[in-house]
Design a protein around this motif. Sequence first.
Motif, PDB file in Angstrom:
ATOM      1  N   CYS A  23       3.250  -2.489  -1.226  1.00  0.00           N
ATOM      2  CA  CYS A  23       3.351  -2.913  -2.623  1.00  0.00           C
ATOM      3  C   CYS A  23       2.921  -4.369  -2.824  1.00  0.00           C
ATOM      4  O   CYS A  23       3.193  -5.238  -1.997  1.00  0.00           O
ATOM      5  N   HIS A  65       3.218   0.611 -12.861  1.00  0.00           N
ATOM      6  CA  HIS A  65       4.233   0.691 -11.815  1.00  0.00           C
ATOM      7  C   HIS A  65       4.807   2.113 -11.684  1.00  0.00           C
ATOM      8  O   HIS A  65       5.031   2.608 -10.587  1.00  0.00           O
ATOM      9  N   CYS A  85       2.145   4.266 -10.070  1.00  0.00           N
ATOM     10  CA  CYS A  85       1.412   3.641  -8.972  1.00  0.00           C
ATOM     11  C   CYS A  85       1.641   4.384  -7.657  1.00  0.00           C
ATOM     12  O   CYS A  85       2.769   4.714  -7.314  1.00  0.00           O
ATOM     13  N   CYS A 127       1.613  -8.750  -8.695  1.00  0.00           N
ATOM     14  CA  CYS A 127       1.286  -7.542  -9.464  1.00  0.00           C
ATOM     15  C   CYS A 127       2.108  -7.468 -10.746  1.00  0.00           C
ATOM     16  O   CYS A 127       3.323  -7.604 -10.733  1.00  0.00           O
TER      17      CYS A 127
END
Lengths: 217, 142, 352
Positions: free
Chosen positions: C259, C231, C234, C265
């Motif tokens: 996202c 994260h 990312c 995720c």
Amino acid sequence: MDLIDFARGPALQWSLALFIFGIAWRLIGVLLLHRKVDHSLPRHQDTTMGGVRLIFSRMWPKPEFRQSNAVHYALSYTFHIGLFIVIFLFRPHMLFIRDLTGLSWPTLPSGFVYVIGAMTLATLVAMLVRRMSHPVLKMISNFDDYFSWAVTALPVATGLLAVSHLGARYETLLALHILSVCLLLVWFPFGKLMHATLFVISRGTTGALFERKGAST
Amino acid sequence: MSDSKPIDIPVLALGPRGDDMTGRAILRQLEELLAALVERDEPGSIDLRSLPFGPEDRQLLEEALGEGEVEAEVESMGPSRVRETGIPGIWWVTHYGSDQQPLAELLEVTYCPEILITPSDAAKEGLSALRARLFESDHMGR
Amino acid sequence: MRDKTVLELLQARGVSRRGFLKFCATTASLLALPPSAAAAIAETLGKTRRPSVIWLSFQECTGCTESLTRAHLPTIESLIFDAISLDYHHTLQAASGSAAEAAREEAMKAAWGQYVLVVDGSIPLGEQGYYSAIAGVSNLEMLKETAAGAAAIINMGTCAAYGGIPQANPNPTGAVPVSAIIKDKPIVNVPGCPPIPVVMTSVVAHYLTFGAVPELDHLGRPKSFYGDTIHDRCYRRPFYDQGKFATSFDDEGARNGWCLYQLGCKGPTTYNACATVKWNDGTSFPIQSGHGCIGCSEPNFWDKGSFYQPLSAGIWGDRQATLGTAAVAGAAVGAVAAASTRIRQQHASEEK
Ligand code: HEM
Ligand code: HEM
Ligand code: SF4
């Protein structure tokens, strides 16, 4: 099981159960209470509107107090609205509630929520300072007041720490965040935080009574 | 599934952040390294792969540093491209694998990158190789 | 062969001094070390004897080995492996049967106390360990025997590191990670299902270069590769911050590369290098290809709820039932409380 799995799993499960259990208990318990029959002659028969009116009119200070209480009201409104935004308008939070209830709604940018969160925390701190420095307020404050403050402020503080990775690893902070929420959930129905639901009943009842008596509200 | 339309999944979206903060930070660091080279004769380098380095950062560096006079290609375990930037003393070195994949990208602050200098062992070997060739041509040639 | 230094081995393969410098520079970059470390690497490699590696595969799917053999940087990687000498790897070696077992024993004897033991796969403890055996030797026994002479152990993949899929609920074979059995050796975990190829080679290269394990996090993973969450590195993160989420795999948001949090995720709680090092020669990684991270480099990733459920959703069984039961129970207790109060009030007024 590591801390985060414990927090996400059993801790959250049980605290949510207690939260719902406690709210149902207290609301049903209060609603089913016997009310004394009032034998006096009513000035108005239909008191519903009086109740509803008071629920809302008490949300704003009376003109006489507006000056002296302005800052206090502003602070209180800021942190309540802040809490609302942070709890309900952050996408991960919404998805948590969606998972439980099936409801979903639009949310705000995460970055914006962080700013609101910081403001909320600052306002909460200001409320505490006020409580501890105001001689009268200090005298009438009890454990419930301080503890309720703490369980309200902790989730905001830990949520902010988690997203900024301050002090520990993200999953540890997140676990603390969730555990602090668990604490809030468990305390909520049994302490004064229950005002969030009971205010409707207390103000409604008072408003209806005033209406019946024809008292000015 | 026959009626499903192919969908276009964008594999490359935005650059990492859309700013050139890293590029600016690198320029500051280069200034320090170049000062160290000039004042104390200390070479240094920056590994561009270790940083969150986006297209904006690259553009900023390329514009700020510009093109210099030297450009060299070394062929050893895949190519390496070595070029001096418009700021003498700062070299842009890119090492590629044998499949042209960039393996490492460095900004070296030095008078001459070590990979360009002939190693003394190699020079010794070169000397004997040259002598052997001379010997050959003396004896075999006209 | 065994007592040559790494540098000498490389030179014997026709690698020039310049090639060696390049090798050191790229290794430093790969290991996320400062460029100045290249000189230290060069110096160490000039002195270090070629270490020996024994690779044991237990309860696994061979995905880790598959991944490894697809490491990009073929030159550097093959050099590293030639240099370290893979003395035993039953998938990659030519020998088989008793010859292969003999190779293992010989390699162990020749470098007792000095070799690196690489393990992929978990170890089953059920049925006295005989859910998985090689040449009649249970995984448990072979691990204990081989670990005894190892200088260090590198666990390749989530199975060896944390138990992985074999250990997933209900764990029929009683699978455990290496660390549950071996307690007295330095252990490096290189989790992932599978791990990123160059991360595997780099960790081995690190050991080879410095003769010591790299700096590890609290789950035994090298910090250089497992220091940040997916994260935090990312490229879709700006969308998370802007509140732009894909809500299905082919909606507007998915098409725009928004996202993937809402699609499950696990990037926020997953530590790995996929977002920076990427896969298939740096081509892409799952999120870049439109699928959320499944968190494969974390312990118990298989048992943390659905891959397609948002991270913040509850992970215990029937969520609605919990809430419903609690509400009904609370209402009942409330009703009883109100009733008993009423009765008390009645008594009180009657007494008056
Ligand atoms: C619609 C819902 C709510 C209403 C109408 C409401 C109303 C109020 C009111 C009138 C006060 C007294 C404010 C003052 O001292 O000026 C108060 C205080 C407070 N409320 Fe709420 N509230 C609500 C929801 C909540 C929730 C959900 C929480 C926490 C989770 C919360 C936490 C607090 C706390 C901690 C205080 C005490 C602040 C202090 O004086 O230290 N409230 N609320
Ligand atoms: C600015 C303040 C806050 C921030 C930044 C914040 C942030 C977060 C984040 C990042 C998550 C994790 C989602 C994930 O697992 O990926 C989360 C989860 C959660 N937060 Fe907050 N939070 C804040 C305040 C609060 C408050 C005030 C409450 C409740 C009163 C709350 C209740 C929860 C709950 C119930 C979860 C779900 C737990 C889970 O992930 O399973 N948060 N929060
Ligand atoms: S796609 Fe995953 S890792 Fe990337 S920003 Fe969204 S939640 Fe984080």
